[in-house]
Scaffold this motif. Structure first.
Motif, PDB file in Angstrom:
ATOM      1  N   UNK A 199       0.772  -1.218   0.172  1.00  9.49           N
ATOM      2  CA  UNK A 199       0.307  -0.144   0.016  1.00  9.49           C
ATOM      3  C   UNK A 199       0.753   1.205   0.215  1.00  9.49           C
ATOM      4  N   UNK A 200       0.556   2.055  -0.827  1.00 10.34           N
ATOM      5  CA  UNK A 200       1.320   3.383  -1.009  1.00 10.34           C
ATOM      6  C   UNK A 200       0.239   4.541  -1.335  1.00 10.34           C
ATOM      7  N   UNK A 201       0.591   5.730  -0.483  1.00  9.59           N
ATOM      8  CA  UNK A 201      -0.194   6.875  -0.801  1.00  9.59           C
ATOM      9  C   UNK A 201       0.770   8.078  -1.341  1.00  9.59           C
ATOM     10  N   UNK A 202       0.287   8.585  -2.310  1.00  8.48           N
ATOM     11  CA  UNK A 202       1.086   9.537  -2.872  1.00  8.48           C
ATOM     12  C   UNK A 202       0.353  10.642  -3.585  1.00  8.48           C
ATOM     13  N   UNK A 203       0.890  11.657  -4.060  1.00 13.07           N
ATOM     14  CA  UNK A 203       0.125  12.805  -4.659  1.00 13.07           C
ATOM     15  C   UNK A 203      -0.095  12.564  -6.004  1.00 13.07           C
ATOM     16  N   UNK A 204      -1.199  12.821  -6.367  1.00 11.87           N
ATOM     17  CA  UNK A 204      -1.550  12.613  -7.906  1.00 11.87           C
ATOM     18  C   UNK A 204      -1.952  13.871  -8.377  1.00 11.87           C
ATOM     19  N   UNK A 205      -1.122  13.783  -9.763  1.00 17.04           N
ATOM     20  CA  UNK A 205      -1.169  15.168 -10.520  1.00 17.04           C
ATOM     21  C   UNK A 205      -1.767  14.903 -11.819  1.00 17.04           C
ATOM     22  N   UNK A 206      -2.303  15.944 -12.644  1.00 19.24           N
ATOM     23  CA  UNK A 206      -2.877  15.938 -13.576  1.00 19.24           C
ATOM     24  C   UNK A 206      -3.291  17.347 -14.424  1.00 19.24           C
ATOM     25  N   UNK A 207      -3.449  17.237 -15.382  1.00 12.91           N
ATOM     26  CA  UNK A 207      -3.510  18.654 -16.335  1.00 12.91           C
ATOM     27  C   UNK A 207      -4.220  18.214 -17.406  1.00 12.91           C
ATOM     28  N   UNK A 208      -4.942  19.403 -18.022  1.00 11.34           N
ATOM     29  CA  UNK A 208      -5.499  19.468 -19.336  1.00 11.34           C
ATOM     30  C   UNK A 208      -5.270  20.778 -20.146  1.00 11.34           C
ATOM     31  N   UNK A 209      -5.501  20.762 -21.323  1.00 11.11           N
ATOM     32  CA  UNK A 209      -5.193  22.061 -22.300  1.00 11.11           C
ATOM     33  C   UNK A 209      -6.204  23.025 -22.243  1.00 11.11           C
ATOM     34  N   UNK A 210      -6.246  24.140 -22.768  1.00 12.11           N
ATOM     35  CA  UNK A 210      -7.172  25.239 -22.830  1.00 12.11           C
ATOM     36  C   UNK A 210      -7.797  25.018 -24.069  1.00 12.11           C
ATOM     37  N   UNK A 211      -9.071  25.359 -24.218  1.00 12.64           N
ATOM     38  CA  UNK A 211      -9.649  25.420 -25.604  1.00 12.64           C
ATOM     39  C   UNK A 211     -10.099  26.706 -25.747  1.00 12.64           C
ATOM     40  N   UNK A 212      -9.783  27.306 -27.121  1.00 16.11           N
ATOM     41  CA  UNK A 212     -10.536  28.541 -27.561  1.00 16.11           C
ATOM     42  C   UNK A 212     -11.959  28.345 -28.311  1.00 16.11           C
ATOM     43  N   UNK A 235     -17.514  31.286 -23.373  1.00 14.13           N
ATOM     44  CA  UNK A 235     -16.107  31.796 -22.841  1.00 14.13           C
ATOM     45  C   UNK A 235     -15.045  30.529 -23.236  1.00 14.13           C
ATOM     46  N   UNK A 236     -13.787  31.119 -23.412  1.00 13.99           N
ATOM     47  CA  UNK A 236     -12.699  29.951 -23.623  1.00 13.99           C
ATOM     48  C   UNK A 236     -12.733  29.284 -22.437  1.00 13.99           C
ATOM     49  N   UNK A 237     -12.214  27.869 -22.516  1.00 14.10           N
ATOM     50  CA  UNK A 237     -11.903  27.109 -21.311  1.00 14.10           C
ATOM     51  C   UNK A 237     -10.523  26.987 -21.314  1.00 14.10           C
ATOM     52  N   UNK A 238     -10.078  27.563 -19.935  1.00 10.95           N
ATOM     53  CA  UNK A 238      -8.767  27.672 -19.555  1.00 10.95           C
ATOM     54  C   UNK A 238      -7.964  26.121 -19.362  1.00 10.95           C
ATOM     55  N   UNK A 239      -6.863  25.907 -19.359  1.00 11.65           N
ATOM     56  CA  UNK A 239      -6.372  24.751 -18.951  1.00 11.65           C
ATOM     57  C   UNK A 239      -6.328  24.377 -17.543  1.00 11.65           C
ATOM     58  N   UNK A 240      -6.373  23.215 -17.291  1.00 10.69           N
ATOM     59  CA  UNK A 240      -6.715  22.963 -15.541  1.00 10.69           C
ATOM     60  C   UNK A 240      -5.409  22.071 -15.097  1.00 10.69           C
ATOM     61  N   UNK A 241      -5.299  22.136 -14.003  1.00  7.36           N
ATOM     62  CA  UNK A 241      -4.243  21.425 -13.113  1.00  7.36           C
ATOM     63  C   UNK A 241      -5.029  20.915 -12.085  1.00  7.36           C
ATOM     64  N   UNK A 242      -4.789  19.517 -11.848  1.00  6.00           N
ATOM     65  CA  UNK A 242      -5.574  18.758 -10.716  1.00  6.00           C
ATOM     66  C   UNK A 242      -4.335  18.287  -9.852  1.00  6.00           C
ATOM     67  N   UNK A 243      -4.706  17.893  -8.517  1.00  5.70           N
ATOM     68  CA  UNK A 243      -3.746  17.682  -7.485  1.00  5.70           C
ATOM     69  C   UNK A 243      -4.680  17.066  -6.214  1.00  5.70           C
ATOM     70  N   UNK A 244      -4.225  15.757  -5.933  1.00  2.00           N
ATOM     71  CA  UNK A 244      -5.044  15.222  -4.798  1.00  2.00           C
ATOM     72  C   UNK A 244      -4.187  14.066  -4.504  1.00  2.00           C
ATOM     73  N   UNK A 245      -4.707  13.365  -3.192  1.00  2.85           N
ATOM     74  CA  UNK A 245      -4.018  12.082  -2.870  1.00  2.85           C
ATOM     75  C   UNK A 245      -4.439  10.819  -3.659  1.00  2.85           C
ATOM     76  N   UNK A 246      -3.505   9.912  -3.724  1.00  2.74           N
ATOM     77  CA  UNK A 246      -3.782   8.955  -4.452  1.00  2.74           C
ATOM     78  C   UNK A 246      -3.318   7.674  -3.744  1.00  2.74           C
ATOM     79  N   UNK A 247      -4.421   6.660  -3.505  1.00  2.07           N
ATOM     80  CA  UNK A 247      -4.079   5.110  -2.752  1.00  2.07           C
ATOM     81  C   UNK A 247      -3.846   4.335  -3.834  1.00  2.07           C
ATOM     82  N   UNK A 248      -2.908   3.734  -3.619  1.00  2.00           N
ATOM     83  CA  UNK A 248      -2.383   2.611  -4.501  1.00  2.00           C
ATOM     84  C   UNK A 248      -2.234   1.304  -3.779  1.00  2.00           C
TER      85      UNK A 248
END
Length: 304
Positions: free
Chosen positions: A111-124, A135-148
């Motif tokens: 069992x490992x708990x780490x930080x999970x990161x993710x992202x998406x691109x903007x859309x014009x 309105x345009x969609x800005x890019x996004x950044x996602x962060x949070x815990x991840x249980x493995x």
């Protein structure tokens, strides 16, 4: 419709970083194509028994090409050419290696708990038929815990099956960032080392979920943006479809090669009735090459 030559966005630089070190087909953010990092599943004692030493850190730089929809459910795609950093760091709590980039919060054998990161691109929106005038969609950044949780590993340690439970908060990448909701993407991940010679192979599949705020950000249509072909729509939270990803990579001397392909399915998603959903299934693919130009003289014992 396919558009070419769009410049790399900041969110995609994060995507390139997370794709670079790892061969695994890991979880991907709901709207965008990122391959993020899993975890190390061995204790220090196990690593010492394995007796494999590698440099504490390595640095490289290359280029990646990625093709994917403007957002999940869009019927328009874009090609991106991205700088592809390669960063390997094999510290005790911070890792960026063949299993991806992550901060380890807790670890034992299975069992490992780490930080999970993710992202998406903007859309014009003026580049999107479905979103014209919105309105345009800005890019996004996602962060949070991840249980493995390691469910199974072969005797020779070349095959490993994990259950991964990443829970992330999404934040827009713009001058005044704001939180837009929470995503949850449980999945099963199979990791194969030494596939077809010296390739590493990863396969992942699972459902996607997000709250109402998140779905509303991408799929809601406010009354002021209603047109003859685009009715008002309030997006609910809940099930967001499912996806399956396969990724490969290998090291050739000072070169790193990696690529992935992903299938997304939105049939039955809570927001599927939105007029912004033009396609209920799609493929994403990318490939990159990095050249490692700097290596630490200090070596550490790691799991093979």
């Amino acid at each position: 419709m396919l558009r070419r030559g769009r410049a790399a966005a900041p969110a995609m630089l994060l995507a390139a970083f997370t794709l670079a070190p790892g061969a695994r087909a890991d979880d991907v953010p709901l709207p965008g194509p990122v391959v993020e990092g899993p975890v190390v599943k061995t204790s220090d004692a196990d690593a010492a028994t394995a007796g494999v030493s590698e440099p504490l850190w390595e640095l490289g730089l290359g280029v990646a090409a990625v093709r994917f929809p403007d957002y999940r459910g869009s019927d328009q795609t874009s090609n991106y050419a991205l700088p592809l950093p390669f960063v390997a760091y094999r510290g005790r709590f911070l890792r960026a290696d063949r299993d991806g980039a992550r901060a380890i919060l807790f670890a034992d054998r299975r069992v490992v708990i780490d930080m999970s990161l993710s992202a998406s691109v903007p859309t014009k929106s003026n580049h999107s038929d479905a979103r014209q005038g919105m309105p345009d969609l800005p890019g996004t950044f996602e962060i949070g815990p991840n249980l493995n949780v390691e469910l199974w590993q072969s005797g020779d340690r070349r095959l490993r099956l994990d259950l991964r439970l990443p829970l992330r908060e999404a934040i827009t990448l713009q001058a005044s960032p704001k939180t837009i909701g929470v995503t949850f993407s449980p999945n099963l991940a199979l990791d194969v080392r030494g596939f077809a010679g010296r390739w590493n192979l990863g396969m992942l599949a699972g459902p996607l979920f997000a709250d109402r705020r998140y779905h509303e950000h991408f799929y809601g249509v406010a009354p002021e943006f209603v047109t003859a072909s685009r009715p008002a729509y309030d997006a609910p939270g809940g099930y967001a479809g499912w996806r399956a990803t396969t990724a490969v990579s290998r090291r050739l001397g000072n070169a790193w090669l990696g690529g992935f392909i992903r299938y997304d399915d939105l049939h039955g998603a809570a927001f599927a009735p939105s007029p912004l959903v033009r396609r209920e299934s799609s493929f994403t693919a990318g490939f990159g090459v990095s050249w490692i130009f700097a290596v630490s003289g200090q070596r550490v014992v790691v799991d093979d």
